[in-house]
Design a protein around this motif. Structure first.
Motif, PDB file in Angstrom:
ATOM      1  N   GLN A 169      -0.628   2.227  -6.286  1.00 45.02           N
ATOM      2  CA  GLN A 169      -1.056   0.841  -6.030  1.00 45.02           C
ATOM      3  C   GLN A 169      -2.558   0.704  -6.226  1.00 45.02           C
ATOM      4  OE1 GLN A 169       0.925  -1.816  -5.538  1.00 45.02           O
ATOM      5  NE2 GLN A 169       2.685  -0.482  -5.777  1.00 45.02           N
ATOM      6  N   THR A 170      -3.314   1.709  -5.766  1.00 49.57           N
ATOM      7  CA  THR A 170      -4.771   1.655  -5.919  1.00 49.57           C
ATOM      8  C   THR A 170      -5.141   1.709  -7.401  1.00 49.57           C
ATOM      9  OG1 THR A 170      -5.017   2.814  -3.823  1.00 49.57           O
ATOM     10  CG2 THR A 170      -6.939   2.783  -5.274  1.00 49.57           C
TER      11      THR A 170
ATOM     12  N   SER B 174       0.145  -3.291   7.290  1.00 46.46           N
ATOM     13  CA  SER B 174       0.397  -2.739   5.961  1.00 46.46           C
ATOM     14  C   SER B 174      -0.139  -3.685   4.890  1.00 46.46           C
ATOM     15  CB  SER B 174       1.885  -2.480   5.765  1.00 46.46           C
ATOM     16  OG  SER B 174       2.553  -3.693   5.668  1.00 46.46           O
TER      17      SER B 174
ATOM     18  N   ASN C 219     -12.276  -2.072   0.270  1.00 47.15           N
ATOM     19  CA  ASN C 219     -10.902  -1.542   0.215  1.00 47.15           C
ATOM     20  C   ASN C 219     -10.358  -1.391   1.634  1.00 47.15           C
ATOM     21  OD1 ASN C 219     -10.989  -0.358  -2.786  1.00 47.15           O
ATOM     22  ND2 ASN C 219     -12.873   0.288  -1.776  1.00 47.15           N
TER      23      ASN C 219
ATOM     24  N   PHE D  25      -6.580  -0.622   3.765  1.00 48.35           N
ATOM     25  CA  PHE D  25      -5.161  -0.280   3.680  1.00 48.35           C
ATOM     26  C   PHE D  25      -4.758   0.427   4.972  1.00 48.35           C
ATOM     27  CE2 PHE D  25      -7.789   2.838   1.496  1.00 48.35           C
ATOM     28  CZ  PHE D  25      -7.468   4.024   2.124  1.00 48.35           C
TER      29      PHE D  25
ATOM     30  N   LEU E 279      -2.426  -3.384   0.809  1.00 52.16           N
ATOM     31  CA  LEU E 279      -3.698  -2.971   0.218  1.00 52.16           C
ATOM     32  C   LEU E 279      -4.482  -4.220  -0.167  1.00 52.16           C
ATOM     33  CD1 LEU E 279      -5.642  -0.883  -1.123  1.00 52.16           C
ATOM     34  CD2 LEU E 279      -4.166  -0.979  -3.147  1.00 52.16           C
TER      35      LEU E 279
ATOM     36  N   LEU F 144       0.357   4.671  -2.184  1.00 54.31           N
ATOM     37  CA  LEU F 144      -1.036   4.208  -2.213  1.00 54.31           C
ATOM     38  C   LEU F 144      -1.764   4.608  -3.501  1.00 54.31           C
ATOM     39  CD1 LEU F 144      -3.275   2.718  -0.738  1.00 54.31           C
ATOM     40  CD2 LEU F 144      -3.796   4.835   0.475  1.00 54.31           C
TER      41      LEU F 144
ATOM     42  N   PHE G 160      -5.700   7.516  -2.103  1.00 55.45           N
ATOM     43  CA  PHE G 160      -6.502   6.358  -2.516  1.00 55.45           C
ATOM     44  C   PHE G 160      -7.628   6.802  -3.458  1.00 55.45           C
ATOM     45  CE2 PHE G 160     -10.613   4.368  -1.563  1.00 55.45           C
ATOM     46  CZ  PHE G 160     -10.400   3.089  -2.056  1.00 55.45           C
TER      47      PHE G 160
ATOM     48  N   ASP H  31       0.826  -1.213   0.000  1.00 52.44           N
ATOM     49  CA  ASP H  31       0.000   0.000   0.000  1.00 52.44           C
ATOM     50  C   ASP H  31       0.861   1.264   0.000  1.00 52.44           C
ATOM     51  OD1 ASP H  31       0.806  -0.034   2.646  1.00 52.44           O
ATOM     52  OD2 ASP H  31      -1.210  -0.256   3.473  1.00 52.44           O
TER      53      ASP H  31
END
Ligand code: 3EB
Length: 314
Positions: free
Chosen positions: A92-93, A164, A117, A119, A166, A89, A135, A86
């Motif tokens: 990654q999102t 940690s 979701n 994270f 996601l 973020l 995010f 994550d």
């Protein structure tokens, strides 16, 4: 034909059945094997309610495990999960949403109906933004690039954890569910920019005409009226406002729908449980049996919000 989709929150069964299983105990992980997709997100259960949330469809289930993506496909419903770092973020999102929605589309499941979701460090900073905002930006960018219309967003949950990683997982169907908005609240995708440079992209609930009858999947719902948080620092007043919002959503979806089969309550402070439980018991006292309720510690996306409630009517 209407899709088959079932959901239960209950005790673990000794003979594992096919479907999506979300458990809160054990190390955070995602795996797809045989007819099962098993998810342990980085959340903390409030013992002793170690309920398992199970979702399943019809027909043989086929799994696909290719980290960071994990899939479970039934005849007319697809479960998809993504687990990765994550940090950062936003990127990654964006990747998680892009990969998840592409995998759904490739298999003919164009319509995400419900998405979760989780994270870490939701109020922390990332590039001068709160991580919840990072995010929201990554999610909105991916959904825009894939041209998902604002009126076709899935119902959603976004909660901060203390582990940690996601975790994003979703339910997708071949034909669309109907997005339901709450007349007491501004649609999240129309929130003013002060909450996030890209507004949160989700529906307040989605109504699916399933084979066994209508199913309402309710997003994480909090003490927000219009777009503003209400009752900062008063957990009982927040719980009452939240159940008013749940009631308004039920009305908007149609009172012929049964009450909630199950609810999950996210609490910022576990010690607030008894006070919130009393408000929920009062709200659903006419239901017999009432909803199964699961309690989880989690950080709601605005610092002043002390609880959030999601659930399923079917
Ligand atoms: C709210 O109503 C409270 O960003 O996906 C609830 C459910 C909330 C989902 C999300 C945010 C999300 O704005 C927060």
């Amino acid at each position: 034909m209407a899709p088959h989709l079932h959901s239960r929150l209950g005790s673990p069964v000794t003979t594992p059945q096919d479907g999506l299983h979300v458990r809160l105990e054990g190390p955070a992980s995602v795996s797809a094997e045989g007819g099962q997709l098993r998810i342990v997100p980085g959340l903390e259960p409030l013992a002793p309610d170690l309920y398992v949330e199970r979702w399943w469809g019809e027909g043989p289930a086929r799994s696909m495990d290719a980290s960071p993506l994990h899939l479970l496909e039934f005849d007319d419903v697809l479960f998809a999960a993504w687990q990765g770092p994550d940090q950062p973020l936003r990127d990654q999102t964006q990747q998680a949403y892009d990969q998840l929605l592409r995998a759904c589309r490739e298999r003919g499941f164009e319509h995400p109906a419900r998405i979760w979701n989780y994270f870490s460090d939701i109020h922390g900073d990332e590039q001068d933004r709160e991580r919840y905002q990072a995010f929201c930006v990554g999610r909105a960018e991916a959904l825009e690039a894939l041209e998902v219309p604002l009126g076709s967003m899935p119902a959603a949950t976004a909660i901060g954890t203390r582990k940690s990683g996601l975790f994003v997982y979703l339910i997708a169907t071949r034909s669309p569910a109907q997005a339901i908005e709450n007349p007491r609240q501004v649609s999240a995708y129309h929130y003013p920019k002060r909450y996030s440079p890209k507004s949160p992209t989700f529906a307040r609930a989605t109504l699916l005409q399933a084979e066994q009858g209508p199913m309402l999947m309710v997003s994480g719902t909090a003490s927000i009226v219009g777009h503003e948080s209400r009752h900062a620092e008063d957990v009982v007043a927040q719980a009452r406002e939240t159940v008013r919002n749940l009631h308004a959503l039920h009305d908007a979806a149609g009172r012929e729908l049964p009450g909630p089969a199950w609810l999950r309550v996210y609490l910022r402070h576990p010690e607030d449980r008894a006070a919130v439980a009393a408000v929920i018991a009062e709200q659903y006292k006419a239901m017999n049996p009432g909803p199964v309720v699961q309690w989880v510690r989690g950080d709601i996306c605005r610092p002043e919000l002390l609880l959030e409630i999601e659930g399923v009517h079917a």
